[in-house]
Scaffold this motif. Structure first.
Motif, PDB file in Angstrom:
ATOM      1  N   THR A  90       0.847  -1.187   0.000  1.00 36.29           N
ATOM      2  CA  THR A  90       0.000   0.000   0.000  1.00 36.29           C
ATOM      3  C   THR A  90       0.880   1.233   0.000  1.00 36.29           C
ATOM      4  O   THR A  90       1.824   1.335   0.795  1.00 36.29           O
ATOM      5  N   LYS A  91       0.600   2.128  -0.924  1.00 35.39           N
ATOM      6  CA  LYS A  91       1.357   3.368  -0.974  1.00 35.39           C
ATOM      7  C   LYS A  91       0.417   4.524  -1.274  1.00 35.39           C
ATOM      8  O   LYS A  91      -0.714   4.315  -1.708  1.00 35.39           O
ATOM      9  N   ALA A  92       0.911   5.725  -1.036  1.00 34.28           N
ATOM     10  CA  ALA A  92       0.096   6.919  -1.250  1.00 34.28           C
ATOM     11  C   ALA A  92      -0.258   7.039  -2.728  1.00 34.28           C
ATOM     12  O   ALA A  92       0.417   6.483  -3.592  1.00 34.28           O
ATOM     13  N   SER A  93      -1.317   7.808  -3.001  1.00 32.14           N
ATOM     14  CA  SER A  93      -1.746   7.949  -4.385  1.00 32.14           C
ATOM     15  C   SER A  93      -0.655   8.627  -5.215  1.00 32.14           C
ATOM     16  O   SER A  93       0.205   9.335  -4.694  1.00 32.14           O
ATOM     17  N   ARG A  94      -0.709   8.399  -6.496  1.00 38.49           N
ATOM     18  CA  ARG A  94       0.296   8.937  -7.419  1.00 38.49           C
ATOM     19  C   ARG A  94       0.377  10.458  -7.322  1.00 38.49           C
ATOM     20  O   ARG A  94       1.455  11.045  -7.277  1.00 38.49           O
ATOM     21  N   LYS A  95      -0.790  11.105  -7.271  1.00 36.47           N
ATOM     22  CA  LYS A  95      -0.832  12.562  -7.189  1.00 36.47           C
ATOM     23  C   LYS A  95      -0.168  13.056  -5.910  1.00 36.47           C
ATOM     24  O   LYS A  95       0.607  14.021  -5.936  1.00 36.47           O
ATOM     25  N   LEU A  96      -0.462  12.400  -4.782  1.00 34.90           N
ATOM     26  CA  LEU A  96       0.120  12.784  -3.502  1.00 34.90           C
ATOM     27  C   LEU A  96       1.642  12.624  -3.515  1.00 34.90           C
ATOM     28  O   LEU A  96       2.375  13.491  -3.018  1.00 34.90           O
ATOM     29  N   ARG A  97       2.117  11.520  -4.099  1.00 34.43           N
ATOM     30  CA  ARG A  97       3.572  11.297  -4.172  1.00 34.43           C
ATOM     31  C   ARG A  97       4.249  12.398  -4.991  1.00 34.43           C
ATOM     32  O   ARG A  97       5.304  12.910  -4.621  1.00 34.43           O
ATOM     33  N   LYS A  98       3.637  12.772  -6.105  1.00 30.19           N
ATOM     34  CA  LYS A  98       4.205  13.828  -6.953  1.00 30.19           C
ATOM     35  C   LYS A  98       4.198  15.178  -6.239  1.00 30.19           C
ATOM     36  O   LYS A  98       5.157  15.944  -6.333  1.00 30.19           O
ATOM     37  N   GLU A  99       3.100  15.483  -5.515  1.00 28.65           N
ATOM     38  CA  GLU A  99       3.030  16.756  -4.784  1.00 28.65           C
ATOM     39  C   GLU A  99       4.109  16.826  -3.707  1.00 28.65           C
ATOM     40  O   GLU A  99       4.759  17.855  -3.535  1.00 28.65           O
ATOM     41  N   ARG A 100       4.314  15.736  -2.983  1.00 26.87           N
ATOM     42  CA  ARG A 100       5.365  15.689  -1.958  1.00 26.87           C
ATOM     43  C   ARG A 100       6.737  15.907  -2.564  1.00 26.87           C
ATOM     44  O   ARG A 100       7.549  16.665  -2.029  1.00 26.87           O
ATOM     45  N   LYS A 101       6.986  15.239  -3.669  1.00 21.50           N
ATOM     46  CA  LYS A 101       8.278  15.362  -4.352  1.00 21.50           C
ATOM     47  C   LYS A 101       8.528  16.811  -4.758  1.00 21.50           C
ATOM     48  O   LYS A 101       9.611  17.354  -4.525  1.00 21.50           O
ATOM     49  N   ASN A 102       7.519  17.434  -5.320  1.00 23.37           N
ATOM     50  CA  ASN A 102       7.692  18.815  -5.794  1.00 23.37           C
ATOM     51  C   ASN A 102       7.831  19.807  -4.648  1.00 23.37           C
ATOM     52  O   ASN A 102       8.565  20.790  -4.766  1.00 23.37           O
ATOM     53  N   ARG A 103       7.143  19.548  -3.521  1.00 24.61           N
ATOM     54  CA  ARG A 103       7.316  20.418  -2.352  1.00 24.61           C
ATOM     55  C   ARG A 103       8.730  20.292  -1.814  1.00 24.61           C
ATOM     56  O   ARG A 103       9.351  21.293  -1.435  1.00 24.61           O
ATOM     57  N   SER A 104       9.264  19.085  -1.779  1.00 24.82           N
ATOM     58  CA  SER A 104      10.608  18.890  -1.222  1.00 24.82           C
ATOM     59  C   SER A 104      11.696  19.438  -2.142  1.00 24.82           C
ATOM     60  O   SER A 104      12.803  19.725  -1.684  1.00 24.82           O
ATOM     61  N   LYS A 105      11.389  19.636  -3.421  1.00 27.38           N
ATOM     62  CA  LYS A 105      12.361  20.220  -4.345  1.00 27.38           C
ATOM     63  C   LYS A 105      12.601  21.696  -4.052  1.00 27.38           C
ATOM     64  O   LYS A 105      13.633  22.247  -4.418  1.00 27.38           O
ATOM     65  N   LYS A 106      11.644  22.346  -3.364  1.00 31.41           N
ATOM     66  CA  LYS A 106      11.731  23.788  -3.129  1.00 31.41           C
ATOM     67  C   LYS A 106      12.594  24.149  -1.932  1.00 31.41           C
ATOM     68  O   LYS A 106      12.863  25.317  -1.699  1.00 31.41           O
ATOM     69  N   VAL A 107      13.003  23.151  -1.116  1.00 37.05           N
ATOM     70  CA  VAL A 107      13.817  23.430   0.068  1.00 37.05           C
ATOM     71  C   VAL A 107      15.107  22.634   0.013  1.00 37.05           C
ATOM     72  O   VAL A 107      15.240  21.692  -0.772  1.00 37.05           O
ATOM     73  N   ARG A 108      16.066  23.033   0.881  1.00 41.16           N
ATOM     74  CA  ARG A 108      17.361  22.349   0.916  1.00 41.16           C
ATOM     75  C   ARG A 108      17.643  21.813   2.310  1.00 41.16           C
ATOM     76  O   ARG A 108      17.101  22.296   3.293  1.00 41.16           O
TER      77      ARG A 108
END
Length: 135
Positions: A103-121
């Motif tokens: 079981t894993k998070a939905s595809r959309k949720l995974r993509k949103e998390r990835k893109n949010r984490s790209k904005k910080v260091r």
């Protein structure tokens, strides 16, 4: 229509595949008094026919012919249950209860998390990857 009526199993294009430790074939099921036959029942009959355990038999891809009475699909009989677990795709193992579904998070949720984490260091990445609170 008799739901407990007799069925006939016929195999075609039978191949012994030693590299994948299995026997593979096209399976024709004749069921004149039934609308269809369950995969579990087919697995039990094939295990009996090929003198193996039910867990090492996999059936899939069944299509009922127009007018009913006959279905055609594909069957695999592995030498051992371990060989089946090793070579079969995960979704088929899950279907027959030989593996647990991941079981894993939905595809959309995974993509949103990835893109949010790209904005910080740095260490803030983990915090940014977590879900944001609704206002």
């Amino acid at each position: 229509m008799d739901p407990t009526g007799p069925i006939t199993l016929r195999t075609r294009k039978f191949i012994t595949n030693p590299l994948l430790q299995r026997k593979q074939f096209v399976l024709d099921v004749l069921h004149p008094t039934r609308p269809n036959v369950s995969k579990q029942e087919l697995r039990e009959k094939l295990a009996q026919m090929y003198k193996s355990e039910v867990d090492s038999v996999i059936v899939f891809g069944f299509k009922t012919h127009f007018g009913g009475g006959k279905s055609t699909g594909f069957g695999l009989v592995y030498d051992t249950k371990e060989a089946a677990v090793k070579f079969e795709p995960k979704y088929r193992l899950v279907r027959f209860g030989l593996a647990e579904k991941v079981t894993k998070a939905s595809r959309k949720l995974r993509k949103e998390r990835k893109n949010r984490s790209k904005k910080v260091r740095g260490t803030a990445k983990a915090k940014a990857g977590e879900a944001q609170k609704k206002k």
